[in-house]
Structures are given as structure tokens and as C-alpha cells.
Scaffold this motif. Structure first.
Motif, PDB file in Angstrom:
ATOM      1  N   LEU A 130      -8.536  -1.719  -2.456  1.00 35.34           N
ATOM      2  CA  LEU A 130      -7.593  -2.802  -2.725  1.00 35.34           C
ATOM      3  C   LEU A 130      -8.067  -4.097  -2.075  1.00 35.34           C
ATOM      4  O   LEU A 130      -7.965  -5.178  -2.668  1.00 35.34           O
ATOM      5  N   VAL A 141      -1.786  -0.713  -4.194  1.00 30.61           N
ATOM      6  CA  VAL A 141      -2.944   0.094  -3.815  1.00 30.61           C
ATOM      7  C   VAL A 141      -3.399   1.031  -4.926  1.00 30.61           C
ATOM      8  O   VAL A 141      -4.587   1.340  -5.042  1.00 30.61           O
ATOM      9  N   THR A 161       0.814  -1.221   0.000  1.00 32.46           N
ATOM     10  CA  THR A 161       0.000   0.000   0.000  1.00 32.46           C
ATOM     11  C   THR A 161       0.843   1.265   0.000  1.00 32.46           C
ATOM     12  O   THR A 161       0.316   2.358   0.188  1.00 32.46           O
ATOM     13  N   SER A 162       2.142   1.132  -0.223  1.00 28.37           N
ATOM     14  CA  SER A 162       3.014   2.304  -0.272  1.00 28.37           C
ATOM     15  C   SER A 162       4.224   2.004  -1.140  1.00 28.37           C
ATOM     16  O   SER A 162       4.784   0.900  -1.087  1.00 28.37           O
ATOM     17  N   PHE A 197      -7.154  -1.071   5.099  1.00 24.97           N
ATOM     18  CA  PHE A 197      -6.873  -2.209   4.219  1.00 24.97           C
ATOM     19  C   PHE A 197      -7.034  -3.517   4.978  1.00 24.97           C
ATOM     20  O   PHE A 197      -7.738  -4.432   4.525  1.00 24.97           O
ATOM     21  N   THR A 225      -7.256   3.362  -2.808  1.00 32.42           N
ATOM     22  CA  THR A 225      -7.433   3.319  -1.356  1.00 32.42           C
ATOM     23  C   THR A 225      -7.268   1.892  -0.849  1.00 32.42           C
ATOM     24  O   THR A 225      -7.448   0.920  -1.593  1.00 32.42           O
ATOM     25  N   GLY A 226      -6.956   1.776   0.443  1.00 34.16           N
ATOM     26  CA  GLY A 226      -6.803   0.458   1.039  1.00 34.16           C
ATOM     27  C   GLY A 226      -8.082  -0.353   0.990  1.00 34.16           C
ATOM     28  O   GLY A 226      -8.060  -1.564   0.725  1.00 34.16           O
ATOM     29  N   ARG A 281       0.214   3.145  10.019  1.00 34.31           N
ATOM     30  CA  ARG A 281      -0.554   2.973   8.788  1.00 34.31           C
ATOM     31  C   ARG A 281      -2.039   3.035   9.107  1.00 34.31           C
ATOM     32  O   ARG A 281      -2.453   2.825  10.251  1.00 34.31           O
ATOM     33  N   THR A 336       2.084   3.210  -6.720  1.00 36.49           N
ATOM     34  CA  THR A 336       2.711   2.042  -6.098  1.00 36.49           C
ATOM     35  C   THR A 336       2.936   0.941  -7.129  1.00 36.49           C
ATOM     36  O   THR A 336       3.965   0.249  -7.105  1.00 36.49           O
ATOM     37  N   TYR A 360       1.014  -9.156   3.423  1.00 38.93           N
ATOM     38  CA  TYR A 360       0.933  -7.697   3.356  1.00 38.93           C
ATOM     39  C   TYR A 360       2.234  -7.120   3.901  1.00 38.93           C
ATOM     40  O   TYR A 360       2.538  -7.253   5.087  1.00 38.93           O
TER      41      TYR A 360
END
Length: 236
Positions: free
Chosen positions: A107, A81, A55-56, A134, A103-104, A130, A85, A124
Motif C-alpha cells: 500500500l 490495504v 489498513t483495517s 506501512f 500488505t502495508g 499495528r 478493507t 493514516y
């Protein structure tokens, strides 16, 4: 416009160049720095998992530190995400990338559509702190997963004199806010000067980020129509 960029320095330089190309004056004020844990990433990858989730883009910077140790995993499915990314994953060498809408929560919904094919948990690769959205989304959709924290963002300390010079000499017109933690840190630093920043625009990546902005500035909030930097730039 004088625009405060609050991203970590590694990302802020690219944003600053984009602002200058549009005729704006970037003011770099990174609020956090990343501490990478590549050995934690390597240990997590060595465990059983069906696919990867990221996610990043910072996670991809950590994975790139693994060098040849990453090679056996580059063919695995990686869920990113959003487009930024996903691009970082492609640059790191991943070949099977599925990108979410930004967005989480979105995703998690995307992954849920494939989870019935998983023969092991989703891995993950996360940072700290965070957003929980997500992981909450995965639980809601009954997706089995394990989380490995492979980097952490630590706050950078600034004294009040420096913050005042950055924000008020001359006054800034806008600030880019990318996460809840990012917004919280900025508002804490800016608190002694908020009366003098009555007209500053708080340009937020999402509603979730905007919730942190003090109530008296809610009329100054702008929220990206799409949760990425293109969405933020569209508001200038």
C-alpha cells in the motif's frame, strides 16, 4: 475439520458461516475486542490532509459511528490495504477508493506513486497495536503523513480450563492466525497444551504472522498465497 477462528467476534461470525458452508466446524476464540475512538477520528479528519489511508476494516467501523459528520469526507481519496478493507470503505459510503495488493508495504508503494500530487500530509487512520511496515514504507518513499489512532485492540482474558476445552475437547485441526499480535496471543494461551496439539495446522495470513509460531511447529505452518481471507481458505 475443527478450525479455530481467532478474529474479533464482529468478523468471526462471517468466517464461521463460510467454514460451515464448506463442511468444517468453526470454533470461535476471539482473542481481542475493539475499543473505538470516534472522537479521535473526527478530530483527525478536521485537520489538513490530502487523502486517507486505512489498513483495517475496523477503522471503517469507527468512521461509520460518525454518522453525518463523515459525509464531507466521503468524496476524498481513500487508500485501502486490500479488497476486504476497500469493500468496507465502499459500504461506509466512500466513493474514490484505491486498493492495494493486501500488505502495508504494498500500500505504501501504491501511495508513493501519487504522493507528488499531495498538497498536505496523508492521513493514516490506524489501530493499536499495528505492524510498522506501512508507516516504514511511507517514510522510505518520503511520503508526508500523520497517524491518528482511532481504535485499539485489547486482549480478552480466558482461563486455562476454558482454553483446554476449546482446543482439546475434541482436538482442533487448524487455527487461523491473522496478525502477529493475534498469533502471539494464541500461542501464549495454547502454550500449556502444545504437546497435545502436535498435528494442528497454523494457517497464517503472511510470513510476518508465521514468524511468531513456535519453532517446533514450523513444519505445520501454512502461509496464504495472498494476504486475505480468500488466501487462508485456499489452504484448507
Amino acid at each position: 475439520m475443527r478450525v479455530v477462528v481467532t478474529r474479533p467476534e464482529s468478523s468471526a461470525r462471517r468466517t464461521a458461516e463460510r467454514l460451515r458452508n464448506l463442511g468444517h466446524q468453526p470454533v470461535l476464540l476471539p482473542l481481542t475486542r475493539a475499543i473505538h475512538h470516534p472522537d479521535a477520528a473526527a478530530a483527525a479528519l478536521a485537520g489538513p490532509h490530502a487523502a486517507l489511508a486505512v489498513t483495517s476494516a475496523e477503522t471503517l467501523r469507527v468512521l461509520s459511528l460518525l454518522g453525518e459528520r463523515l459525509t464531507p469526507f466521503l468524496g476524498q481519496t481513500l487508500y485501502a490495504v486490500g479488497e476486504t478493507t476497500a469493500k468496507a470503505a465502499e459500504e461506509a459510503g466512500f466513493r474514490n477508493i484505491r486498493s492495494g495488493a493486501g500488505t502495508g508495504a504494498e500500500l505504501a508503494e501504491l501511495i508513493a506513486g501519487y504522493a507528488s500530487t499531495f498538497d498536505a500530509p496523508l492521513l493514516y487512520l490506524a489501530g493499536k497495536p499495528r505492524s510498522p511496515k506501512f508507516e516504514d514504507g511511507l517514510r522510505t518513499n518520503d511520503v508526508r503523513f500523520v497517524t491518528a489512532e482511532v481504535y485499539e485492540m485489547t486482549p480478552i482474558a480466558y482461563d486455562e480450563v476454558y482454553i483446554r476445552s476449546v482446543l482439546l475437547e475434541p482436538p482442533v485441526d487448524a487455527v487461523f492466525l491473522y496478525s502477529r499480535e493475534n498469533a502471539r496471543l494464541f500461542c501464549d494461551f495454547a502454550a500449556p497444551h502444545l504437546r497435545e496439539l502436535a498435528s494442528v495446522q497454523f494457517v497464517c495470513l503472511s510470513d510476518n504472522v508465521a514468524e511468531i509460531v513456535p519453532r517446533e511447529f514450523h513444519r505445520n505452518i501454512k502461509i496464504a498465497g495472498h494476504p486475505d481471507e480468500d488466501g487462508i481458505f485456499a489452504l484448507l
